[in-house]
Design an enzyme around this catalytic site. Structure first.
Site, mmCIF file in Angstrom:
data_model
loop_
_atom_site.group_PDB
_atom_site.id
_atom_site.type_symbol
_atom_site.label_atom_id
_atom_site.label_comp_id
_atom_site.label_asym_id
_atom_site.label_seq_id
_atom_site.Cartn_x
_atom_site.Cartn_y
_atom_site.Cartn_z
ATOM 1 N N CYS A 23 9.835 6.778 19.881
ATOM 2 C CA CYS A 23 10.383 8.127 19.789
ATOM 3 C C CYS A 23 9.246 9.142 19.927
ATOM 4 C CB CYS A 23 11.107 8.319 18.456
ATOM 5 S SG CYS A 23 11.701 9.990 18.150
ATOM 6 N N CYS A 41 12.753 13.243 35.179
ATOM 7 C CA CYS A 41 12.112 11.972 34.821
ATOM 8 C C CYS A 41 11.189 11.530 35.958
ATOM 9 C CB CYS A 41 13.186 10.916 34.565
ATOM 10 S SG CYS A 41 12.540 9.292 34.144
ATOM 11 N N CYS A 98 0.844 -1.188 0.000
ATOM 12 C CA CYS A 98 0.000 0.000 0.000
ATOM 13 C C CYS A 98 0.882 1.241 0.000
ATOM 14 C CB CYS A 98 -0.922 -0.007 1.224
ATOM 15 S SG CYS A 98 -1.982 1.464 1.341
ATOM 16 N N CYS A 123 23.063 3.969 28.769
ATOM 17 C CA CYS A 123 22.241 4.717 29.718
ATOM 18 C C CYS A 123 20.859 4.991 29.120
ATOM 19 C CB CYS A 123 22.931 6.029 30.090
ATOM 20 S SG CYS A 123 23.177 7.147 28.702
#
Length: 542
Positions: free
Chosen positions: A423, A474, A383, A436
């Site tokens: 991502c 974080c 496709c 890391c």
């Protein structure tokens, strides 16, 4: 063949006339020099009859009634009357191979010495007082002939010269112009003329090279050999012309001279070609490893390995230092980056296909089927819209829902980490093998955290992604099980910084202004007091 007469003079004795046949048409036997200018030791013909009580030969004498049959001086079929007469004292054997000439000479000497001892006994020739006996020697020529120089009485101070010519066969050499042709060297007096054979490759003689060959003269005399060698070979730059990579420079240019420099990567001294962008030294091994790693990551624009340089390496330099497989990948990535949205590669064989939109209005039934593409190379059906295998009866939106299985697998924790992380910019899944949490996407060069999937952000005075109390930190670094409390604490710290920072700045400015005002009044008073104190001290001393 015509016959011609040759006369050999043997030291004032009677002249002997022999019949000879010219060996090669167009190459007659050169005449022997006559007169005082060509004086040579007296030589005797090998076939001369003995006179007096001796046989007149250095090989010993057998029965004079049964003379020794003469050896054949030429190819089979030559008769004695047709054999070319040689100068007295010289015997010509058959053609020999120049490469095996020393071995053939030794074998022939042994055979002749054995025959002489058998026929002539142990008789030896004695030299009269004041003269020495010249040993029997042999001189080989490059044309396959051997000259036997028989021993002969001659004064010890006499000098003998043998002139021979050696020709080297040339192949594929261009002919020199008439102005650059070299003339053959002049023959010395008393030497026979040199006959050059016709050349089929080149019409000009080779340069002359005279070499001393005292080792060929066992009697202390000199034997001069005149060699006509080939001209010097052409140099490679003159034949190849301008180098094909003359405009590249640096590591990609094979014509740049090597210099022993210290590599900036491995810190070893090696012959290195400087990089074309920053002229820094990076060895070829380190550069190849770096470029191969960048190509494996799918990078098209590869930066210089030197951190101080922000330029990109040239395409020619990259291709020159890649292997064949990496070069194919790099060229594929280049083509993929240069195409527009209407051209996509086949998911299986990477063959590029351009989709052309038609002018008709697509119907709901045909809106999806128009993107069906069959690759002409591998016959794979895919496709064009979603760049995936063809999904018959399912639109692209429903087909993409199948990515839920992939997302579920990526979110699972195995060996203490996620199977894969997406991502935040291009939405592709990336799996970490080691290292890391700071990851860099190979597709869009986005820096993100592999643990939480958020982008790396930092702001001075507010911290970065690794700070526990920063709003950019974080979530797995501070209170991961209590997200509400974590947000409250980080928010309070951020608000405090926002409000306290201006207050601190204002307070600092106010204190600074007060200090300046006080200084304007205090500093002059201090200077006056100090000066008055000095005056009072000086008055008391006097």
């Amino acid at each position: 063949m015509g016959e011609e007469q040759s006369t050999v003079s043997g030291g004032g004795g009677p002249q002997e006339s022999q019949t000879l046949a010219s060996g090669t048409a167009g190459h007659p036997e050169p005449p022997r020099p006559q007169g005082d200018s060509a004086r040579a030791p007296p030589l005797r013909a090998a076939s001369a009859e003995p006179s007096g009580g001796g046989c007149g030969s250095d090989w010993g004498c057998a029965d004079t009634s049964a003379p020794e049959p003469a050896r054949s001086l030429g190819p089979p079929g030559w008769s004695k009357s047709r054999a070319p007469a040689q100068p007295a004292g010289l015997a010509l054997t058959g053609p020999l191979n120049p490469q095996t000439l020393p071995l053939q000479l030794e074998l022939e000497e042994e055979e002749e010495e054995a025959g002489d001892r058998k026929e002539g006994g142990d008789e030896q020739q004695e030299a009269p007082p004041g003269e020495e006996l010249e040993p029997r020697t042999r001189v080989g020529a490059a044309d396959g002939l051997v000259l036997d120089v028989l021993g002969q009485r001659r004064p010890s101070l006499a000098k003998r010269q043998v002139f021979c010519s050696v020709y080297c066969v040339e192949s594929d050499l261009p002919e020199a112009p008439a102005s650059e042709q070299l003339s053959p060297p002049a023959s010395p007096p008393g030497a026979p003329p040199v006959l050059n054979p016709p050349s089929t490759r080149s019409s000009f003689p080779s340069p002359r090279l005279s070499l001393p060959t005292d080792s060929l003269s066992p009697d202390g005399g000199s034997i001069e050999l005149e060699f006509y060698l080939a001209p010097e070979p052409f140099s490679m730059p003159s034949l190849l012309g301008a180098p094909p990579y003359s405009g590249l420079g640096g590591v990609g240019d094979p014509y740049v001279p090597l210099m022993v420099l210290m590599c900036r990567v491995c810190l070893e001294d090696k012959p290195i070609k400087p990089l074309p962008c920053c002229k820094k030294a990076v060895c070829e091994e380190c550069l190849k490893v770096y470029l191969s790693a960048q190509v494996q990551l799918g990078q098209v624009e590869i930066k210089c390995p030197i951190t101080e340089c922000f330029e990109f390496l040239e395409e020619t330099t990259v291709v020159y230092n890649l292997t064949h497989e990496d070069s194919i990948k790099y060229k594929y990535f280049l083509e993929l980056g240069r195409i527009d949205s209407s051209t996509k590669p086949c998911p299986q064989c990477k063959h590029f296909t351009t989709f052309k939109k038609k002018g008709h209005i697509p119907t709901p039934s045909r809106s999806e089927s128009k993107y069906k593409i069959q690759c002409p190379t591998c016959q794979f059906v895919w496709c064009f819209k979603c760049h995936s295998p063809w999904h018959e009866g399912v639109n692209c939106k429903e087909y993409k829902k199948g990515d839920k299985l992939l997302r579920h697998w990526a979110s699972e924790i195995e060996h203490g980490q996620r199977n894969a992380q997406k991502c935040p910019k291009c939405k592709i899944h990336i799996q970490r093998t080691e290292g890391c949490d700071h990851m860099t996407c190979s597709q869009c060069n986005t820096n993100f955290c592999y643990r939480c999937g958020e982008r790396y952000r930092q702001l001075r005075f507010f911290g970065d992604h690794t700070s526990n109390l920063s709003i950019f930190g974080c979530k797995y670094r501070y209170l991961p099980e209590r997200p509400h409390l974590r947000r409250l604490v980080r928010g309070s710290v951020c608000a405090g910084k926002l409000f306290i920072a201006p207050l601190i700045m204002v307070l600092g400015l106010a204190l600074g202004a007060i200090a300046v005002v006080i200084g304007l009044f205090v500093f002059p008073i201090y200077c006056l007091c100090k000066k008055q104190r000095k005056r009072s001290r000086t008055g008391m001393h006097w």
